[in-house]
Write a protein that holds these residues in place. Structure first.
Motif, PDB file in Angstrom:
ATOM      1  N   TYR A 221     -22.267 -44.158  96.493  1.00  0.00           N
ATOM      2  CA  TYR A 221     -22.393 -44.235  97.933  1.00  0.00           C
ATOM      3  C   TYR A 221     -23.376 -43.212  98.470  1.00  0.00           C
ATOM      4  CZ  TYR A 221     -19.118 -40.222  98.080  1.00  0.00           C
ATOM      5  OH  TYR A 221     -18.516 -39.013  97.911  1.00  0.00           O
ATOM      6  N   THR A 222     -23.814 -43.441  99.711  1.00  0.00           N
ATOM      7  CA  THR A 222     -24.719 -42.528 100.392  1.00  0.00           C
ATOM      8  C   THR A 222     -24.170 -42.202 101.762  1.00  0.00           C
ATOM      9  OG1 THR A 222     -26.998 -42.221 101.193  1.00  0.00           O
ATOM     10  CG2 THR A 222     -26.086 -44.441 101.322  1.00  0.00           C
ATOM     11  N   LYS A 223     -24.597 -41.100 102.308  1.00  0.00           N
ATOM     12  CA  LYS A 223     -24.191 -40.717 103.660  1.00  0.00           C
ATOM     13  C   LYS A 223     -25.341 -40.873 104.657  1.00  0.00           C
ATOM     14  CE  LYS A 223     -20.703 -37.328 102.194  1.00  0.00           C
ATOM     15  NZ  LYS A 223     -20.310 -35.903 102.219  1.00  0.00           N
ATOM     16  N   TYR A 297     -18.615 -44.663 104.093  1.00  0.00           N
ATOM     17  CA  TYR A 297     -19.845 -44.523 103.304  1.00  0.00           C
ATOM     18  C   TYR A 297     -20.512 -45.900 103.163  1.00  0.00           C
ATOM     19  CZ  TYR A 297     -17.477 -40.262 101.587  1.00  0.00           C
ATOM     20  OH  TYR A 297     -16.824 -39.068 101.477  1.00  0.00           O
TER      21      TYR A 297
END
Length: 303
Positions: A221-223, A297
């Motif tokens: 995942y990325t923020k 996320y």
């Protein structure tokens, strides 16, 4: 889009909700019939039988009263006997009958009513071989009556506030830590970790179409929408671990169930529920007290 006939099977208690759903489906180009249309004096069973035969697909409303309704059971049994495609949607928590449990249903209680409606429309297009009609469903196309939204309590839980504050503090400390660590070896280690995750993302892209909720083992995942920020991984026995890009363990979750599009996770120690949504490529969070799920996320890679 050429009009396709949709038959709605539902419980009378859900009439107000269904009326809103019918209106929204008609605006999407479907021809929709439900028994509110039966004229006074018309033989009920004959009309239902006739409309089921003419229908191209059935939308079944799953609610506490509909799953106990003999009329609904008769309609679905007859539709299945005619080999009609049945698209169930769950609008509140209820026990899904055994015969329908094997069918993939759209869970409005988990996705929310607006996202659930978008998924239903796309599923109907696929069922009716209208995949070329790939226009996105405009936001706000379906707004059910507030009084009929029984899926989750809408009260706000104060328990979520400490976690939001804790998350902000963690981000600030992480930024300070990065700024203070100017040592080349530390920088190389972080870069190497990021490169490893990116390589895994590239490797996974070739097989992305084969991955679904039933065989999912890992999500990155990325923020900020670009760089990997961490990942969730199934480590066995229904246990998932959330780790940072440096492979540091953060939190432990228990898998409660999964289906073609979703994997549901729970952390009772923090009163948190997560669900990994492969349909919208996001990880959503709510509290165990029924907090409305929010996007936590964005997913950028899966295994």
């Amino acid at each position: 889009m050429a009009a396709k006939k949709i038959f709605i099977s539902y419980s009378r208690r859900d009439t107000e909700y269904v009326s809103s759903l019918v209106e929204a489906l008609r605006k999407q180009g479907f021809e929709v019939w439900f028994d509110k249309n039966i004229r006074t004096g018309t033989d009920w069973d004959d009309t239902i039988e006739s409309e089921l035969k003419k229908a191209d697909a059935i939308v079944l409303i799953l609610s506490q009263t509909s799953v106990a309704s003999e009329n609904v059971k008769d309609e679905i049994s007859y539709a299945i006997g005619l080999d009609k495609p049945v698209n169930p949607i769950k609008i509140e928590e209820c026990d899904v009958p055994m015969r329908l449990a094997r069918k993939q249903f759209v869970d409005f209680t988990a996705m929310g009513h607006e996202a659930g409606f978008e998924r239903l429309v796309n599923d109907l297009k696929q069922t009716l071989k209208l995949a070329e009609e790939n226009k996105s469903v405009p936001k706000g196309s379906f707004k059910p009556p507030i009084a009929n939204i029984n899926s989750v309590p809408q009260k706000k839980s104060k328990k979520i506030v400490p976690y939001l504050i804790g998350g902000l503090i963690t981000i600030v400390l992480f930024i300070i830590l990065i700024l203070n660590f100017t040592d080349d070896s530390s920088t190389d280690q972080i870069n190497n970790s990021n490169e490893t995750v990116v390589q895994q993302q590239t490797k996974n892209s070739d097989s992305q179409n084969e991955i679904n909720g039933l065989n999912l083992k890992k999500v990155v995942y990325t923020k900020d929408g670009e760089k990997p920020a961490g990942y969730f991984e199934n480590v066995g026995d229904n246990v998932w671990m959330e780790r940072s890009v440096e492979n540091d363990a953060k939190y432990r979750f228990i898998e409660t169930k999964r289906d073609e599009w979703f994997v549901y996770l729970s952390d009772d120690s923090r009163d948190i529920n997560l669900y990994i949504d492969l349909y919208r490529n996001g990880i959503y969070m709510s509290t165990t007290e029924g907090e409305e799920p929010i996007l936590w996320y964005a997913i950028i890679a899966t295994e």
